[in-house]
Scaffold this motif. Structure first.
Motif, PDB file in Angstrom:
ATOM      1  N   UNK A  51       0.831  -1.208   0.000  1.00 28.65           N
ATOM      2  CA  UNK A  51       0.000   0.000   0.000  1.00 28.65           C
ATOM      3  C   UNK A  51       0.867   1.261   0.000  1.00 28.65           C
ATOM      4  N   UNK A  52       0.478   2.228  -0.802  1.00 31.68           N
ATOM      5  CA  UNK A  52       1.179   3.523  -0.835  1.00 31.68           C
ATOM      6  C   UNK A  52       0.678   4.447   0.274  1.00 31.68           C
ATOM      7  N   UNK A  53       1.570   5.285   0.773  1.00 27.63           N
ATOM      8  CA  UNK A  53       1.161   6.381   1.650  1.00 27.63           C
ATOM      9  C   UNK A  53       2.182   7.508   1.496  1.00 27.63           C
ATOM     10  N   UNK A  54       1.835   8.662   1.990  1.00 25.13           N
ATOM     11  CA  UNK A  54       2.757   9.786   1.974  1.00 25.13           C
ATOM     12  C   UNK A  54       3.319   9.948   3.380  1.00 25.13           C
ATOM     13  N   UNK A  55       4.649   9.962   3.492  1.00 28.48           N
ATOM     14  CA  UNK A  55       5.210  10.032   4.847  1.00 28.48           C
ATOM     15  C   UNK A  55       5.286  11.486   5.329  1.00 28.48           C
ATOM     16  N   UNK A  56       5.790  11.637   6.534  1.00 24.47           N
ATOM     17  CA  UNK A  56       5.802  12.957   7.168  1.00 24.47           C
ATOM     18  C   UNK A  56       6.605  13.977   6.359  1.00 24.47           C
TER      19      UNK A  56
ATOM     20  N   UNK B   9      -1.190 -11.362  -9.320  1.00 26.42           N
ATOM     21  CA  UNK B   9      -1.531 -10.148 -10.065  1.00 26.42           C
ATOM     22  C   UNK B   9      -1.956  -9.054  -9.088  1.00 26.42           C
ATOM     23  N   UNK B  10      -1.528  -7.823  -9.359  1.00 23.13           N
ATOM     24  CA  UNK B  10      -1.785  -6.722  -8.426  1.00 23.13           C
ATOM     25  C   UNK B  10      -3.227  -6.225  -8.469  1.00 23.13           C
ATOM     26  N   UNK B  11      -3.893  -6.391  -9.611  1.00 20.23           N
ATOM     27  CA  UNK B  11      -5.277  -5.918  -9.731  1.00 20.23           C
ATOM     28  C   UNK B  11      -6.220  -6.888  -9.035  1.00 20.23           C
ATOM     29  N   UNK B  12      -6.913  -6.424  -8.009  1.00 19.83           N
ATOM     30  CA  UNK B  12      -7.859  -7.262  -7.271  1.00 19.83           C
ATOM     31  C   UNK B  12      -9.213  -6.554  -7.179  1.00 19.83           C
ATOM     32  N   UNK B  13     -10.258  -7.351  -6.857  1.00 19.18           N
ATOM     33  CA  UNK B  13     -11.613  -6.781  -6.794  1.00 19.18           C
ATOM     34  C   UNK B  13     -11.964  -6.413  -5.345  1.00 19.18           C
ATOM     35  N   UNK B  14     -11.096  -5.678  -4.719  1.00 17.62           N
ATOM     36  CA  UNK B  14     -11.400  -5.137  -3.386  1.00 17.62           C
ATOM     37  C   UNK B  14     -10.902  -3.713  -3.381  1.00 17.62           C
ATOM     38  N   UNK B  15     -11.476  -2.920  -2.512  1.00 20.90           N
ATOM     39  CA  UNK B  15     -10.981  -1.551  -2.393  1.00 20.90           C
ATOM     40  C   UNK B  15      -9.637  -1.567  -1.664  1.00 20.90           C
ATOM     41  N   UNK B  16      -8.728  -0.698  -2.093  1.00 14.16           N
ATOM     42  CA  UNK B  16      -7.411  -0.618  -1.454  1.00 14.16           C
ATOM     43  C   UNK B  16      -7.092   0.842  -1.157  1.00 14.16           C
ATOM     44  N   UNK B  17      -6.398   1.057  -0.034  1.00 18.31           N
ATOM     45  CA  UNK B  17      -5.952   2.406   0.311  1.00 18.31           C
ATOM     46  C   UNK B  17      -4.718   2.728  -0.511  1.00 18.31           C
ATOM     47  N   UNK B  18      -4.632   3.970  -0.957  1.00 17.99           N
ATOM     48  CA  UNK B  18      -3.454   4.380  -1.716  1.00 17.99           C
ATOM     49  C   UNK B  18      -3.363   5.898  -1.692  1.00 17.99           C
ATOM     50  N   UNK B  19      -2.589   6.458  -2.624  1.00 16.23           N
ATOM     51  CA  UNK B  19      -2.506   7.912  -2.754  1.00 16.23           C
ATOM     52  C   UNK B  19      -2.670   8.285  -4.223  1.00 16.23           C
TER      53      UNK B  19
ATOM     54  N   UNK C 108      -4.341  10.809   0.296  1.00 17.91           N
ATOM     55  CA  UNK C 108      -4.891   9.474   0.506  1.00 17.91           C
ATOM     56  C   UNK C 108      -6.161   9.299  -0.313  1.00 17.91           C
ATOM     57  N   UNK C 109      -6.273   8.187  -1.002  1.00 14.45           N
ATOM     58  CA  UNK C 109      -7.454   7.879  -1.817  1.00 14.45           C
ATOM     59  C   UNK C 109      -7.750   6.390  -1.704  1.00 14.45           C
ATOM     60  N   UNK C 110      -8.932   6.008  -2.155  1.00 10.06           N
ATOM     61  CA  UNK C 110      -9.282   4.595  -2.239  1.00 10.06           C
ATOM     62  C   UNK C 110      -9.266   4.169  -3.705  1.00 10.06           C
ATOM     63  N   UNK C 111      -8.538   3.097  -3.987  1.00 12.75           N
ATOM     64  CA  UNK C 111      -8.601   2.517  -5.329  1.00 12.75           C
ATOM     65  C   UNK C 111      -9.690   1.464  -5.291  1.00 12.75           C
ATOM     66  N   UNK C 112     -10.752   1.743  -6.040  1.00 14.62           N
ATOM     67  CA  UNK C 112     -11.903   0.845  -6.037  1.00 14.62           C
ATOM     68  C   UNK C 112     -11.623  -0.348  -6.932  1.00 14.62           C
ATOM     69  N   UNK C 113     -11.867  -1.551  -6.428  1.00 18.07           N
ATOM     70  CA  UNK C 113     -11.660  -2.760  -7.213  1.00 18.07           C
ATOM     71  C   UNK C 113     -12.821  -3.014  -8.133  1.00 18.07           C
ATOM     72  N   UNK C 114     -12.587  -3.068  -9.420  1.00 18.13           N
ATOM     73  CA  UNK C 114     -13.627  -3.453 -10.377  1.00 18.13           C
ATOM     74  C   UNK C 114     -12.969  -3.773 -11.710  1.00 18.13           C
ATOM     75  N   UNK C 115     -13.782  -4.206 -12.660  1.00 20.60           N
ATOM     76  CA  UNK C 115     -13.242  -4.484 -13.981  1.00 20.60           C
ATOM     77  C   UNK C 115     -12.824  -5.930 -14.138  1.00 20.60           C
ATOM     78  N   UNK C 116     -12.254  -6.223 -15.309  1.00 15.61           N
ATOM     79  CA  UNK C 116     -11.869  -7.587 -15.646  1.00 15.61           C
ATOM     80  C   UNK C 116     -10.391  -7.764 -15.349  1.00 15.61           C
TER      81      UNK C 116
END
Lengths: 359, 359, 359, 359
Positions: A264-269, B302-312, B318-326
């Motif tokens: 998982x990505x994050x932005x550090x301090x 494979x990195x693409x999964x059908x679950x939401x993941x925290x990211x930036x 901070x954003x959520x990467x929504x899991x969807x698609x083929x």
């Protein structure tokens, strides 16, 4: 033929185990680097035979002569030529195998390929060839130090004895504190005992080198073919006795599900982009992401043993290869500076290549 | 940049996941080879999305257009240009991630390196890029077939489910008999069940491809840097999701003693030089010795999964990467033809390079 | 950086005019060639300073040390390393110009490019660098002799004094019979007088080297970019002081009409394909056609003269460059073996590359 | 084989005169360049057949399809793939020469080299191949424009009709004002008359292209082998029909004495290092010095003429090659954009390579 390595920071090596000498030319080192010749010699000492009880007792001074490429202590952008003359050759040691194919050596394949070969000590197929790599790698290391990059290779496993510690839990400044070059003192002691037992038995043993690279900025690595880990893999696999390379989660990662494997990505301090875990091994899509880069490399047991072995000669007749002479019971301690060197060469090259990413 | 691979049999590829198309130019294919265009298309079908329940359900025809390099059905020694137009692009699928860094993808590293990137489906970092490799590899395979060389990649492990059989005990003609591409029917059935369960969970799983190469004569491979296994290693590591490469005894061999690891030479009834065991994996000193060449390659989930993941996102927020698609629940079945292709490219190159060994 | 030349027969050189030494590594020389070390030394003698009254009187032994790549007198397919130590360096000669830009030398451009340069004798930009090329070229010549190819460079023009004879009317075995290296004795005598007059005046003069290559079979040369004449052109233009290259009908051919310029094909008594004229210069479409290959190369007058010249220093201030020291009044006689060497390197490379033309 | 050109800005081309199409991949164009696709098409129009009475009347649209490497109008650092489909092929035109060797064409040498060839319109040896170079060169030109570099090729001589004006006295913005592409209107008119007369006679005529390059900063060019003029020379000599290349004082400079030939340095009012004369042609020691770079290139008369010629066929039998079809009476006007393109490719490459000069 293929005795050059690298694209912009490019080395070309020559030399046989028992010829007059070895050498390397570095083409592409940028001008203006203060070159510490003594530091080159220190890397040579880490690879040198006879440095401890754990390695072959051959005596080689391995003095590097710097012939070109610097002026008043700094690089000039012109090629850096270095020569290492061979000293302790004892060519007569090898007369008993001049037409014999030693098992798991390259005697047969060199004969099959080239027809005519220098059988003394394996000629060009000898690991002696890596002396030239270490000399060049020591220059690359200095360029990288200028860029804030450091390389920490160490012995992670000898036979079945492993550190079993993640690299984050090891003090990587302690690598050279013991003859094995393992920064885990407990494991190092066991490894040393194992190597001495193997030596006494006239046998050899393999192991694993782990390497941790710190300070590489995001953006190094050239998809789609010269991905950073692909170039590291080739560099390491080209070292004598290397049988495998794996970075990040490696072969172990295949058992994980994606949801458990993703970093998982994050932005550090400090506002820097980071990942919470590092199963990617510091490389994503073949490009460094700023995290520690790490990999493991497998080295087989040295093929030269002190027992008689059945084989054949160049005429195809059955012969006995008599075990004698000096050899390494375990290549791992001496492999560490060679891995360091190859990593440094790859990174120096990619540092320069990354200069063309953008307008 | 690095979109060329090989020295004498050399490919150059281009193309993004959601651009107008992909392509490859083969430079150095010798003149006089009867080129079976249908066989190229068949290899494409092995890599194609939508080929079974085990892979992504995207629809791509992947039709290869041959634009140059042949005349009256045979190669002319001039470059072979091939183009594959993209069809099922659905670029709108990707608008939700245009500025987000998907975990364990190359979104962040491409941004860090190039500044400006095509975010649609990963752009150039997408495994779609390998379609061009497979087209080129299919030509290399035909050159190798002419030389008596065959390549047999298969799925050896999915998650923790492995064949546990040495390749000598498998019928390698059965690889394509099941959707997994594992020639051990019992293991294949278990693997298939596992992949379908993973798919249902919206998750992904990794695995190991094994490759066995038969018919390579002694003498291919170019020490000291382009050793045959080093070039194979780089080729395989350059494939998306590959984390490790090991040939012959690999990582397991490190535990053996030299006396147990060495491969004894003998002359067989036909007068051919052989080894009694093959821990060397058909390569000694970086040069083929005439035995089967074999290696294993690790592929992460494979990195693409059908679950939401925290990211930036690109702004560091901070954003959520929504899991969807083929997506592919397991890349292994489709990795098999890609491994085949990369191996074919390496071997075709070394076949030509070996022509300069001797006077 | 760019200190390597060639694709399959590939050299890498290093060394400055007043550093410790020069060297060259040849990578890709096929195994099995009987190597005549004395013949290498003889080519060095043809390039050596002090060989006659027509050239600089610096004393350099130019002894080539062969460090690797042969065994029992024959090449082994491994890289051939050679070193030439500098002897007559007289670095103090250059203290008066350490920060001055000599007119029409590379002092300024090296400073502009690299920031830090070895000013002594021009450092890497000195023609001394070509000693390494000649050593390597002498090996290539031996490979070519084995293939039936011979190279005949000679001085065709000095200042305005030209042979005015087509090469077919000259006895090319007489090239080394006079100090100028012109096989036309009448012209040679005039050229010698001219060079001595120029020397007396403390000045320098340019000229033209012509080269005739015999015995190249049809089929060498790699379109579309590595056409044989394009590679020859680059090789020759890379020699210090070279300003132009033209093959076959060259610049004169532009005035002809196609009907007068075309070379008609016929089959000779031996069944060989021949052309009745040879305005093509033995190369058509970038590929040798079996006729003599020939070209001309222009060399400017040496920039070092024995007169004071106005210039600037690194600070941009006006200075006088005082003319003194030893120099070549005319580079042509010494350019001949260098042209020979570069031609040999190109042809050896293309001889190997042509091995991959066909299935 | 050799269908790639360049080191860091590297192109790979494919395609035959009468195959399905041509193409080029540019690998290494930095990310972030606004790419003007229309400008590419305009360069194609300058090379296009049928553009005036002075060139061949074949009809080819030469539409470039951009398949990859850009996103939202800007380059992404990924390879730029371009395809040009052939349209006006008229393959039947060539059936009468399928086994005949046209004089001074590459029919015989391609047969000798490859065994199997596409005889239609010369196949890969046709100048049609240069369409791909022009497309790539148009991209390189845009990169160079961003760096302040402009390229001005023009026709300096047709047959014996020359401008006889130094380039400083010509208005280089006028090059495309006439069909000949000569910025000297008086000479251009005479050249046009000459070309039309030659066309009427069913014959062809050669000439000279001159090129002036402005805005290259000091420091481009990579000694000792990839000197800037050596790479330019190779690039230009690789163009069909080119027989010679000379830069700066060229072949004329050989008659001068050093004291008259040297270019004196001075510092101009802006503090810039300049030379008072420019016989060096803007390059010293293989590195640009900031002055205008200029060279001349000789092109022979086109080999295809409208008269019958004696020749042989593949069986070695005497045959007549009947003159017919469409051809260029003079290649010079269409050579101008090709020279521009090759120069742009060399300079774009060296611009990137110069980024590694210094620490």
């Amino acid at each position: 033929m293929s005795n050059s390595f690298g694209t912009l920071f490019r080395i070309t090596t020559f030399g046989e185990s028992h010829g007059r000498g070895l050498g390397v030319t570095i083409d592409g080192c940028p001008a203006g680097l203060e070159l510490d010749v003594e530091a080159i010699q220190q890397e040579m000492a880490r690879r040198r035979p006879g440095q401890s009880r754990l390695v072959t007792q051959r005596k080689e001074g391995d003095t590097v002569e710097l012939l070109s490429g610097t002026f008043e202590g700094k690089t000039t952008g012109t090629p850096i030529g270095m020569v290492i003359y061979n000293q302790d050759q004892r060519s007569k040691d090898y007369s008993h195998i001049y037409d014999k194919y030693r098992p798991s050596h390259a005697d047969y394949t060199f004969s099959a390929k080239y027809g005519h070969r220098d059988y003394r000590g394996g000629g060009r197929s000898s690991a002696r060839e890596t002396a030239a790599r270490v000399a060049a790698g020591a220059v690359a290391k200095q360029l990288l130090a200028h860029l804030g990059v450091t390389i920490h290779s160490y012995v992670d496993q000898v036979g079945d004895i492993a550190t079993n510690l993640p690299h984050e839990d090891l003090d990587l400044s302690q690598i050279d504190r013991n003859d094995v070059r393992c920064p885990d003192p407990t494991a190092a002691a066991k490894m040393e005992t194992e190597i001495l037992a193997v030596r006494k038995a006239g046998d050899t043993i393999g192991g694993i080198v782990k390497c941790v690279i710190r300070g590489v900025p995001p953006g190094w690595g050239e998809p789609v073919f010269d991905k950073l880990h692909a170039d590291l893999g080739k560099a390491i696999l080209s070292i004598n006795a290397c049988k495998g390379f794996a970075y990040g989660s490696g072969f172990e990662g295949v058992s994980l599900r994606g949801s458990a494997h993703n970093d998982a990505f994050y932005t550090d301090a400090d506002g820097r982009v980071r990942t919470r875990t590092n199963r990617s091994g510091g490389i994503q899509g073949g490009i460094s992401n700023g995290e520690d880069i790490y990999f493991r490399a497998a080295f087989k047991p040295v093929a030269t043993i002190i027992s008689d072995q059945e084989s054949i000669n160049e005429g195809g007749e059955a012969v006995t290869v008599v075990g004698k002479g000096r050899h390494d019971p375990c290549v791992l301690p001496r492999a560490v500076p060679i891995v360091d060197a190859m990593v440094a060469l790859v990174l120096a090259d990619h540092a320069l290549r990354a200069r063309s990413n953008r307008l």
